[in-house]
Design an enzyme around this catalytic site. Structure first.
Site, short mmCIF file in Angstrom:
data_model
loop_
_atom_site.label_atom_id
_atom_site.label_comp_id
_atom_site.label_asym_id
_atom_site.label_seq_id
_atom_site.Cartn_x
_atom_site.Cartn_y
_atom_site.Cartn_z
N CYS A 74 12.92 9.73 10.09
CA CYS A 74 12.65 8.92 11.17
C CYS A 74 14.05 9.15 12.08
CB CYS A 74 12.51 7.65 11.13
SG CYS A 74 11.32 7.34 9.95
N LYS A 97 1.15 -1.13 -0.11
CA LYS A 97 0.13 -0.01 -0.15
C LYS A 97 0.70 1.16 -0.03
CE LYS A 97 -2.22 2.94 2.06
NZ LYS A 97 -2.01 4.22 1.89
N GLU A 143 8.58 -0.11 11.59
CA GLU A 143 9.74 0.84 11.55
C GLU A 143 8.97 2.12 11.70
OE1 GLU A 143 11.62 3.84 11.14
OE2 GLU A 143 12.13 3.30 9.02
N GLY A 160 6.16 3.74 9.26
CA GLY A 160 5.24 5.20 9.39
C GLY A 160 5.42 5.48 10.86
N SER A 161 4.19 6.34 11.21
CA SER A 161 4.18 6.86 12.50
C SER A 161 3.79 5.73 13.47
CB SER A 161 3.12 7.86 12.52
OG SER A 161 1.72 7.30 12.27
N THR A 162 4.35 6.19 14.61
CA THR A 162 4.18 5.29 16.00
C THR A 162 2.79 5.04 16.13
OG1 THR A 162 6.39 5.84 16.87
CG2 THR A 162 4.58 4.79 18.48
N GLU A 163 1.82 6.06 16.03
CA GLU A 163 0.51 5.98 16.18
C GLU A 163 -0.12 4.83 15.23
OE1 GLU A 163 -1.01 9.68 15.18
OE2 GLU A 163 -3.09 9.21 15.63
N VAL A 164 0.02 5.05 14.17
CA VAL A 164 -0.58 3.93 13.07
C VAL A 164 0.26 2.61 13.29
CG1 VAL A 164 -0.93 3.32 10.69
CG2 VAL A 164 -1.21 5.70 11.64
N GLY A 165 1.57 2.55 13.73
CA GLY A 165 2.06 1.35 14.03
C GLY A 165 1.45 0.51 15.18
N GLU A 207 7.91 13.77 18.28
CA GLU A 207 8.55 13.66 17.11
C GLU A 207 7.85 14.89 16.13
OE1 GLU A 207 7.84 10.41 14.30
OE2 GLU A 207 9.86 10.73 13.68
P1 ADP Z 1 1.99 10.15 8.24
O1 ADP Z 1 1.17 10.66 9.37
O2 ADP Z 1 3.41 10.67 8.41
O3 ADP Z 1 1.50 10.07 6.91
P2 ADP Z 1 1.31 7.55 8.75
O4 ADP Z 1 2.01 6.66 9.61
O5 ADP Z 1 -0.11 8.00 9.08
O6 ADP Z 1 2.43 8.46 8.68
O7 ADP Z 1 1.38 6.87 7.21
C1 ADP Z 1 2.17 5.88 6.83
C2 ADP Z 1 1.26 4.87 5.92
O8 ADP Z 1 0.16 4.34 6.84
C3 ADP Z 1 0.56 5.62 4.82
O9 ADP Z 1 0.67 4.80 3.68
C4 ADP Z 1 -0.81 5.67 5.37
O10 ADP Z 1 -1.96 5.66 4.29
C5 ADP Z 1 -0.79 4.54 6.19
N1 ADP Z 1 -1.88 4.49 7.22
C6 ADP Z 1 -2.34 5.72 7.73
N2 ADP Z 1 -3.43 5.21 8.76
C7 ADP Z 1 -3.55 4.00 8.62
C8 ADP Z 1 -4.59 3.12 9.26
N3 ADP Z 1 -5.27 3.31 10.19
N4 ADP Z 1 -4.21 1.52 8.83
C9 ADP Z 1 -3.21 1.16 8.00
N5 ADP Z 1 -2.70 2.11 7.49
C10 ADP Z 1 -2.60 3.47 7.80
#
Ligand code: ADP
Length: 505
Positions: A297, A188, A262, A240-245, A399
């Site tokens: 990062c 994705k 990561e 990506g972000s820790t929150e989404v991780g 961050e």
């Molecule tokens: P940023 O806030 O810097 O865009 P994210 O962690 O939000 O970093 O995004 C990194 C990736 O994760 C992107 O491809 C984004 O579309 C995807 N993403 C964001 N939210 C979700 C989610 N709830 N579930 C799965 N993938 C997500």
């Protein structure tokens, strides 16, 4: 308007590109027909439309990857590697086109960032292309009557999700090791920067059987979330972000699926008093990734400077940071481009405002971006440094993912290390001193997955890269990373002492 402003801000004369995503070897629209706009962050113009893939498209891509898996996993590993090496060559042949696309969609400067990123992606394919023969198992010495051995088997269909900050490089880092190990993949791409990734996918597809690599574009909450919870996915790999991780890990927990993450960082740079020199100032700027607008990062965004050199070092840093040339990412003369989008721009400006309003903080260089003139045409920001006495305020803890560096003085090295480690993150770290003993003891004391002493380079293939603490789980950049993240071990145990078949009359 100056000439430059017209260049950056002029309405795009190029037609809006209609991009498609790759499912089962076919270039396809979203099943729903919906699209998303991709912007050039240097002038806020729409440059392309991409499919807004959702759960239905993810399901299609996963079906294709699952159907391609049995045959792909049985291709001899060295032959899979050979295909990856050919992809590396084809990527190199189109490097300039890829680099310009990265610069256009991310706002990263062509000379300092986008071109090295495109080259780095080809290097990653070449590196993993040579590792097919390393997917080896072991024999276990149980005794003369038993043969016990392990096999490195692929996991199946990998679901990978990547961000926009180094999209092509990070995409390559999922595709090459996952495919080398015999998995198939649904990737994705990030909604803000999918075009370079689609270009890389187009090159890969010239060499791969249909369905081995699928790239879906769309929003995180739609396509990304659908991929993370799809029942056929047997491994999730997220950058990506820790929150989404955390959301990805929750999805993985539902089905006990292995996960590599990561994530973010708030990495420390510790400068010792013997390092009050120009090359260290350059190193601090490199660690801070100012030429990537610090959208990295590994940005060394907390600088612990010895009190005896605090003011003089900051003076030198202010001069060098102010000298960076900011402007049109595609202009070779510029060192620094733009942030990715309006959301990040507002966020970063919010942090700068907080710094300006805080009594204890002193602005050393930078500040809020100009509201008129050429730089106001895009999401340009200024390399910014605040001097403060504390590691406890918001700018020193969160961050920012933008060019805002906080400098904090110290007198006792143990205290500097304590402050450096006082973070929920642990991705990178930097130490600056002529005393190599001090440098290494400090490197060993920093709670991070990667510490550099007297340099601040980017990752190279083969390097064990990944985070401690909330910066992540797993490693993907190396041979060991491929083995740990993209294979599973099977142990086969054989009795060598079976009695001869009994004669049947
Ligand atoms: P940023 O806030 O810097 O865009 P994210 O962690 O939000 O970093 O995004 C990194 C990736 O994760 C992107 O491809 C984004 O579309 C995807 N993403 C964001 N939210 C979700 C989610 N709830 N579930 C799965 N993938 C997500």
């Amino acid at each position: 308007m100056t000439e430059r402003a017209e260049q950056i801000g002029a309405k795009s004369e190029q037609p809006i590109r209609q991009a498609r995503m790759l499912i089962d070897g076919q270039w396809t629209e979203a099943a729903s027909g919906a699209v998303l706009a991709v912007q050039n962050p240097a002038n806020k113009q729409t440059i392309a439309e991409i499919p807004r893939g959702d759960a239905e498209d993810i399901a299609r891509a996963v079906r294709a990857a699952a159907a391609a898996f049995p045959a792909w996993s049985r291709v001899a590993p060295r032959d899979r590697g050979r295909l990856l090496a050919r992809i590396a060559e084809a990527l190199e042949a189109r490097m300039e086109e890829i680099a310009r696309t990265i610069a256009l969609e991310t706002g990263n400067a062509l000379r300092t960032q986008a071109r090295p990123e495109a080259r780095g992606a080809a290097d990653i394919f070449r590196y993993f292309g040579g590792l097919g023969g390393e997917l080896k198992g072991e024999t276990i010495p149980i005794g003369e009557q038993v043969l016990s051995y392990t096999r490195r088997e692929p996991l199946g269909v990998v679901g990978a999700i990547i961000p926009w900050n180094a999209p092509v490089l990070l995409g390559a880092l999922k595709i090459a090791p996952a495919l080398c190990a015999g998995n198939t993949l649904v990737l994705k791409a990030a909604e803000d920067a999918p075009l370079g990734v689609l270009m890389m996918a187009e090159i890969c597809q010239e060499f791969l059987p249909p369905g081995v690599l699928n790239v879906v574009t769309g929003l995180g909450e739609e396509a990304g979330a659908a991929l993370a919870r799809h029942p056929t996915i047997s491994k999730l790999s997220f950058t990506g972000s820790t929150e989404v991780g955390k959301l990805i890990m929750r999805s993985a927990a539902e089905r006990i699926v292995p996960v590599s993450l990561e994530l973010g960082g708030k990495s420390p740079s510790i400068v010792f008093p013997d390092a009050n020199e120009d090359w260290v100032v350059d190193g601090i700027m490199a660690a801070m990734r100012f030429t990537r607008q610090s959208q990295s990062c590994t940005a060394g965004s907390r600088m612990f400077l010895h009190a005896s050199i605090f003011d003089s070092f900051l003076e030198k840093l202010a001069v060098k940071a102010a000298a960076l040339k900011i402007g049109d990412p595609l202009d070779e003369a510029n060192d620094v481009g733009t942030l990715i989008n309006e959301k990040q721009f507002r966020r970063v400006c919010g942090y700068v405002k907080d710094g300006l309003e805080r009594k204890d903080a002193r602005l050393v260089v930078g500040g809020l971006p100009p509201t008129e003139g050429p730089l106001s045409e895009g999401y340009f920001t200024l390399p910014t440094v605040f001097a403060d006495t504390s590691n406890d305020w918001r700018l020193a803890r969160e961050e920012i993912f933008g060019p805002v560096l906080v400098a904090i003085p110290w007198t006792d090295a143990a205290e500097a290390i304590r402050m450096a480690n006082d973070s929920t993150y642990g991705l990178a770290g930097y130490v600056w001193t002529h005393d190599i003993g001090v440098g290494l003891r400090t490197a060993h004391a920093i709670e991070s997955g990667w510490v550099q002493v007297n340099q601040a380079l980017g990752q190279v293939p083969g390097h064990s890269y990944g985070g401690f603490k909330q910066s992540g789980i797993g490693r993907e950049f190396s041979l060991e990373g491929m083995l740990d993240s993209f294979t599973q071990r099977k142990n086969v145990t054989v009795n060598l002492n079976v009695p001869p078949p009994s004669r049947t009359v």
